[in-house]
Motif scaffolding. Sequence first.
Motif, mmCIF file in Angstrom:
data_model
loop_
_atom_site.group_PDB
_atom_site.id
_atom_site.type_symbol
_atom_site.label_atom_id
_atom_site.label_comp_id
_atom_site.label_asym_id
_atom_site.label_seq_id
_atom_site.Cartn_x
_atom_site.Cartn_y
_atom_site.Cartn_z
ATOM 1 N N GLY A 1 1.609 9.444 -6.034
ATOM 2 C CA GLY A 1 1.975 10.749 -6.068
ATOM 3 C C GLY A 1 1.089 11.783 -5.163
ATOM 4 O O GLY A 1 0.067 11.365 -4.720
ATOM 5 N N VAL A 2 1.683 12.580 -4.843
ATOM 6 C CA VAL A 2 0.818 13.668 -4.094
ATOM 7 C C VAL A 2 -0.253 14.234 -4.584
ATOM 8 O O VAL A 2 -0.251 14.589 -5.917
ATOM 9 N N GLY A 3 -1.432 14.298 -3.888
ATOM 10 C CA GLY A 3 -2.595 14.992 -4.228
ATOM 11 C C GLY A 3 -3.376 13.738 -4.992
ATOM 12 O O GLY A 3 -4.678 14.014 -5.475
ATOM 13 N N ALA A 4 -2.791 12.551 -5.333
ATOM 14 C CA ALA A 4 -3.602 11.586 -6.128
ATOM 15 C C ALA A 4 -4.618 10.761 -5.201
ATOM 16 O O ALA A 4 -4.553 10.818 -3.774
ATOM 17 N N THR A 5 -5.858 10.252 -5.840
ATOM 18 C CA THR A 5 -6.756 9.622 -4.945
ATOM 19 C C THR A 5 -6.452 8.119 -5.293
ATOM 20 O O THR A 5 -6.581 7.865 -6.591
ATOM 21 N N ILE A 6 -6.346 7.301 -4.478
ATOM 22 C CA ILE A 6 -6.463 5.770 -4.754
ATOM 23 C C ILE A 6 -7.276 4.912 -3.927
ATOM 24 O O ILE A 6 -7.778 5.139 -2.815
ATOM 25 N N ASP A 7 -7.417 3.752 -4.354
ATOM 26 C CA ASP A 7 -8.274 2.761 -3.618
ATOM 27 C C ASP A 7 -7.080 2.042 -3.041
ATOM 28 O O ASP A 7 -6.233 1.398 -3.795
ATOM 29 N N ILE A 8 -7.475 1.741 -1.617
ATOM 30 C CA ILE A 8 -6.510 0.764 -0.862
ATOM 31 C C ILE A 8 -6.973 -0.571 -0.342
ATOM 32 O O ILE A 8 -8.132 -0.681 -0.001
ATOM 33 N N ARG A 9 -6.296 -1.237 -0.052
ATOM 34 C CA ARG A 9 -6.560 -2.567 0.778
ATOM 35 C C ARG A 9 -5.410 -2.407 1.851
ATOM 36 O O ARG A 9 -4.258 -2.742 1.443
ATOM 37 N N PRO B 1 -7.429 -7.559 5.173
ATOM 38 C CA PRO B 1 -7.192 -6.104 4.793
ATOM 39 C C PRO B 1 -8.538 -5.556 4.877
ATOM 40 O O PRO B 1 -9.915 -6.018 4.494
ATOM 41 N N LEU B 2 -8.454 -3.941 5.196
ATOM 42 C CA LEU B 2 -9.519 -3.198 5.018
ATOM 43 C C LEU B 2 -9.517 -2.565 3.638
ATOM 44 O O LEU B 2 -8.433 -2.136 3.300
ATOM 45 N N ASP B 3 -10.578 -2.701 3.258
ATOM 46 C CA ASP B 3 -10.758 -1.755 1.868
ATOM 47 C C ASP B 3 -11.579 -0.453 2.383
ATOM 48 O O ASP B 3 -12.690 -0.508 2.715
ATOM 49 N N LEU B 4 -10.522 0.251 2.127
ATOM 50 C CA LEU B 4 -10.736 2.015 2.550
ATOM 51 C C LEU B 4 -11.300 2.797 1.568
ATOM 52 O O LEU B 4 -11.042 3.771 1.546
ATOM 53 N N GLY B 5 -11.402 2.259 0.341
ATOM 54 C CA GLY B 5 -11.882 3.158 -0.779
ATOM 55 C C GLY B 5 -10.855 4.010 -1.273
ATOM 56 O O GLY B 5 -9.663 3.823 -1.203
ATOM 57 N N ARG B 6 -11.527 5.112 -1.394
ATOM 58 C CA ARG B 6 -10.402 6.324 -1.917
ATOM 59 C C ARG B 6 -9.666 7.023 -0.858
ATOM 60 O O ARG B 6 -10.423 7.622 0.087
ATOM 61 N N MET B 7 -8.483 7.336 -1.146
ATOM 62 C CA MET B 7 -7.455 7.931 0.078
ATOM 63 C C MET B 7 -7.042 9.035 -0.825
ATOM 64 O O MET B 7 -6.409 8.650 -1.671
ATOM 65 N N THR C 1 0.916 -1.103 -0.152
ATOM 66 C CA THR C 1 0.099 0.090 0.071
ATOM 67 C C THR C 1 0.971 1.212 0.155
ATOM 68 O O THR C 1 0.509 2.319 -0.657
ATOM 69 N N ALA C 2 1.932 1.233 0.566
ATOM 70 C CA ALA C 2 2.885 2.202 0.921
ATOM 71 C C ALA C 2 3.297 2.724 -0.714
ATOM 72 O O ALA C 2 3.507 3.588 -1.192
ATOM 73 N N GLU C 3 3.914 1.502 -1.317
ATOM 74 C CA GLU C 3 4.496 1.632 -2.555
ATOM 75 C C GLU C 3 3.524 2.139 -3.614
ATOM 76 O O GLU C 3 3.494 3.195 -4.309
ATOM 77 N N GLN C 4 2.024 1.764 -3.563
ATOM 78 C CA GLN C 4 0.867 2.101 -4.394
ATOM 79 C C GLN C 4 0.932 3.879 -4.087
ATOM 80 O O GLN C 4 0.639 4.370 -5.082
ATOM 81 N N ALA C 5 0.842 4.153 -2.547
ATOM 82 C CA ALA C 5 0.602 5.878 -2.625
ATOM 83 C C ALA C 5 1.642 6.402 -3.117
ATOM 84 O O ALA C 5 1.544 7.511 -3.639
#
Length: 115
Positions: free
Chosen positions: A86-94, A106-112, A78-82
């Motif tokens: 890049g800064v300001g991006a919106t991503i879906d994470i587990r 895993p927690l599916d936290l939607g968009r961060m 998840t850290a690699e994905q973030a």
Amino acid sequence: MSLLAERTAETLAAKVMERKPEEGIDLALRSEARPIVLNETSDNPGAGTPGDGTYLLRAMLGRGLSEACFAFIYDPKTAEQAHAAGVGATIDIRLGGKTDDWHGSPLDLGRMSKH
């Protein structure tokens, strides 16, 4: 180890496993003392566990805590994905729960949004 010691350890372990993170959160919310620290000791990287447990965080999110902090979850994917987004991006994470089934799924936290 003696038979008595084994039975005592098994009984104690069973009692500990019956407890749920929600019980600790409920006790904390009823207390007037502040600050309150809840520590998920079952997933302690210093003792050799993976550090990606989600039980306590899932319970905190489920209770809708607004004035709370969760220290960390070890999750390099998840850290690699973030970082890649890049800064300001919106991503879906587990988040978390990827090492084994012992410490939560895993927690599916939607968009961060990463700031």
